[in-house]
Scaffold this active site. Structure first.
Site, PDB file in Angstrom:
ATOM      1  N   ASP A  76       0.841  -1.211   0.000  1.00 28.56           N
ATOM      2  CA  ASP A  76       0.000   0.000   0.000  1.00 28.56           C
ATOM      3  C   ASP A  76       0.865   1.246   0.000  1.00 28.56           C
ATOM      4  OD1 ASP A  76      -2.112   1.750   0.286  1.00 28.56           O
ATOM      5  OD2 ASP A  76      -2.711   1.045   2.265  1.00 28.56           O
TER       6      ASP A  76
ATOM      7  N   GLU B 189      -2.407  10.551   1.001  1.00 27.83           N
ATOM      8  CA  GLU B 189      -3.637   9.753   0.864  1.00 27.83           C
ATOM      9  C   GLU B 189      -4.036   9.102   2.169  1.00 27.83           C
ATOM     10  OE1 GLU B 189      -6.353   6.458   0.296  1.00 27.83           O
ATOM     11  OE2 GLU B 189      -4.306   6.236   0.994  1.00 27.83           O
ATOM     12  N   GLU B 190      -3.041   8.676   2.954  1.00 32.79           N
ATOM     13  CA  GLU B 190      -3.337   7.915   4.176  1.00 32.79           C
ATOM     14  C   GLU B 190      -3.898   8.777   5.309  1.00 32.79           C
ATOM     15  OE1 GLU B 190      -3.495   4.871   4.314  1.00 32.79           O
ATOM     16  OE2 GLU B 190      -2.081   3.963   2.911  1.00 32.79           O
TER      17      GLU B 190
END
Ligand SMILES: *[C@@H]1O[C@H](CO)[C@@H](O)[C@H](O)[C@H]1NC(C)=O
Ligand SMILES: *[C@@H]1O[C@H](CO)[C@@H](O)[C@H](O)[C@H]1NC(C)=O
Ligand SMILES: *[C@@H]1O[C@H](CO)[C@@H](O)[C@H](O)[C@H]1NC(C)=O
Ligand SMILES: *[C@@H]1O[C@H](CO)[C@@H](O)[C@H](O)[C@H]1NC(C)=O
Length: 429
Positions: free
Chosen positions: A171, A205-206
């Site tokens: 990820d 994004e996280e």
């Protein structure tokens, strides 16, 4: 300021690398499609799979990416690495500097390096004045803590079954590496046109999706992508979408008193516990595609001492929204939660609702892909527009944020083939 591609960025960006563009590298041979089932295969007698010609390029790009730590807000080095890598291979690259993110709140001071975190935007150098039809995107930030790159090879030999571990190995650096190799393969074999494709690798994004939001809000209104392919771990299945996200904090207000005389006070913790049970058991909406809305009670706080009736209590909730659509889903759930709070105690509760969104639909009607639905959030809702969104990538979300984040070589290689198929589908006429 809004500008057009390729000067999507502020033209004065100090990190603009377009001038360094080299020529496009020589074309490569076409290779066989790899078909691999998801999941780790521990069968030592399993037949070895054919090795695609791009294996070394793919694994070395993936290794370099995973080796560079890039926890959200500290993506500068990963962005610079990727920019240089792409420039060397003939891409015209823009670094879009994204304002620093104060992850630890207002008190954290950003270093100068953190203030240069950037989205990496790239176009084939020969086509940098075209407005591409397709955007291939993923994210370069990862969750903490950093875990270094390793493989389970004992003799240095890598085969299809070799397991690669490390933070971001799944990820989403697996997606980033597979996307780049896939697009380069397609360009080298003239299977897509240089003017049609572009890359965007975002930061943040996280945490808050601030990289993608910043990109979306600075895009010239005249730029309309037909399709966007998002890379996230979907076990190489094509996602039909993912649940939405809502939630916030439930505050309970009581009245303090001596614990021996509960009827003289009003216990905020007791009220909170009662209402939380109701929320977890309630039907907060469902749909055939996304299943049930689910509630996670992430934290509970309340009270001051065992022998004092608590005056205050609160709980933080993360709710995965399955009902409604992207624009209505979060509000539908908020109303149901408000209703339950009111029914339980008209006066005691207040709800602070974080901005949310409902279920996000992605296109999954493409021949040759297994499909799935994800229960996690992505950058898809952070880039609104009329484009068709696809969500696909190697590795499993079930290991993505864990200490055991890992995937096999064949998962990465299957993703290259998957992206190629998806890109050709997105660009079919
Ligand atoms: C590495 O791990 C994978 C997945 O568990 C397994 O299939 C493979 O045989 C392992 N390789 C070695 C050399 O242990
Ligand atoms: C941030 O900087 C300010 C002033 O430069 C300083 O007073 C403060 O202590 C710093 N905070 C942190 C968390 O380092
Ligand atoms: C959804 O919730 C209903 C009850 O509200 C339950 O019967 C059903 O099993 C749940 N479905 C899933 C997939 O958990
Ligand atoms: C979402 O649903 C509402 C109400 O049903 C509808 O008005 C709206 O157009 C829908 N939005 C989208 C993006 O589908």
């Amino acid at each position: 300021m809004k500008t057009t591609i390729p000067r999507l960025l502020l033209a004065s960006s100090a990190l603009h690398l377009g001038a360094l563009a080299y020529t496009v590298r020589p074309h490569q041979q076409q290779q066989q499609a790899i078909i691999a089932a998801p999941g780790f295969d521990d069968d030592a007698s399993a037949p070895s799979l054919p090795q695609p010609p791009y294996r070394d390029d793919l694994l070395s790009l993936h290794k370099d990416l995973v080796t560079i730590p890039s926890i959200s807000s500290q993506e500068t080095d990963a962005g610079l690495f990727l920019a240089k890598y792409l420039v060397k291979r003939g891409w015209f690259v823009d670094l879009q500097v994204v304002p620093p993110l104060n992850i630890n709140g207002a008190n954290s001071n950003n270093t100068e390096r953190e203030s240069k975190r950037a989205n990496v935007l790239a176009f084939p150098a020969s086509a940098r004045h075209a407005v591409p039809r397709l955007l291939v995107t993923s994210h370069i930030d990862v969750v903490p803590p950093y875990i270094s790159y390793s493989t389970n090879s004992t003799d240095g030999k890598i085969d299809s079954y070799t397991l690669i571990s490390g933070r971001g190995s799944v990820d989403a650096k697996a997606s980033v590496a597979a996307q780049i190799i896939a697009v380069e393969e397609l360009l080298a074999n003239n299977e897509v046109s240089e003017k049609d494709v572009s890359f965007l690798f975002v930061v943040g994004e996280e945490t808050h999706g601030d990289g993608m939001k910043f990109f979306a809000s600075n895009l010239d209104d005249r730029v309309k992508f037909q399709s966007v392919i998002y890379g996230e771990p979907t076990e190489n299945k094509l996602a039909c979408g993912h649940k939405g996200m809502g939630g916030g904090t439930v505050h309970a207000k009581g009245k303090a008193g001596h614990s021996g005389y509960p009827w003289l006070g009003k216990s905020a913790t007791e009220l909170l516990v009662r209402v939380l049970v109701k929320l977890v058991d309630a039907d907060l909406g469902s749909s055939e595609r996304f299943g049930n809305t689910t509630v996670n009670i992430g934290t509970i706080e309340g009270g001051v001492a065992a022998n004092v009736i608590p005056k205050d209590a609160s709980a933080k909730l993360a709710i995965r929204v399955a009902a409604g659509n992207q624009s209505t889903g979060s509000e539908l759930v908020r109303q149901k939660v408000e209703q339950i709070l009111k029914e339980t105690d008209e006066d005691a509760f207040t709800l602070t609702w974080a901005e949310g969104y409902g279920p996000v639909e992605c296109e999954c009607d493409v021949d040759g892909f297994e499909t799935m639905v994800a229960n996690y959030g992505t950058d898809v809702p952070n880039f609104k527009g009329d484009h068709v969104s696809y969500l696909y990538g190697p590795g499993s979300i079930l290991v993505a944020h864990g200490d055991d984040e890992a995937l096999q070589v064949r998962d990465l290689e299957a993703a290259v083939e998957g992206y190629k198929k998806l890109i050709k589908h997105a660009l079919r006429d």
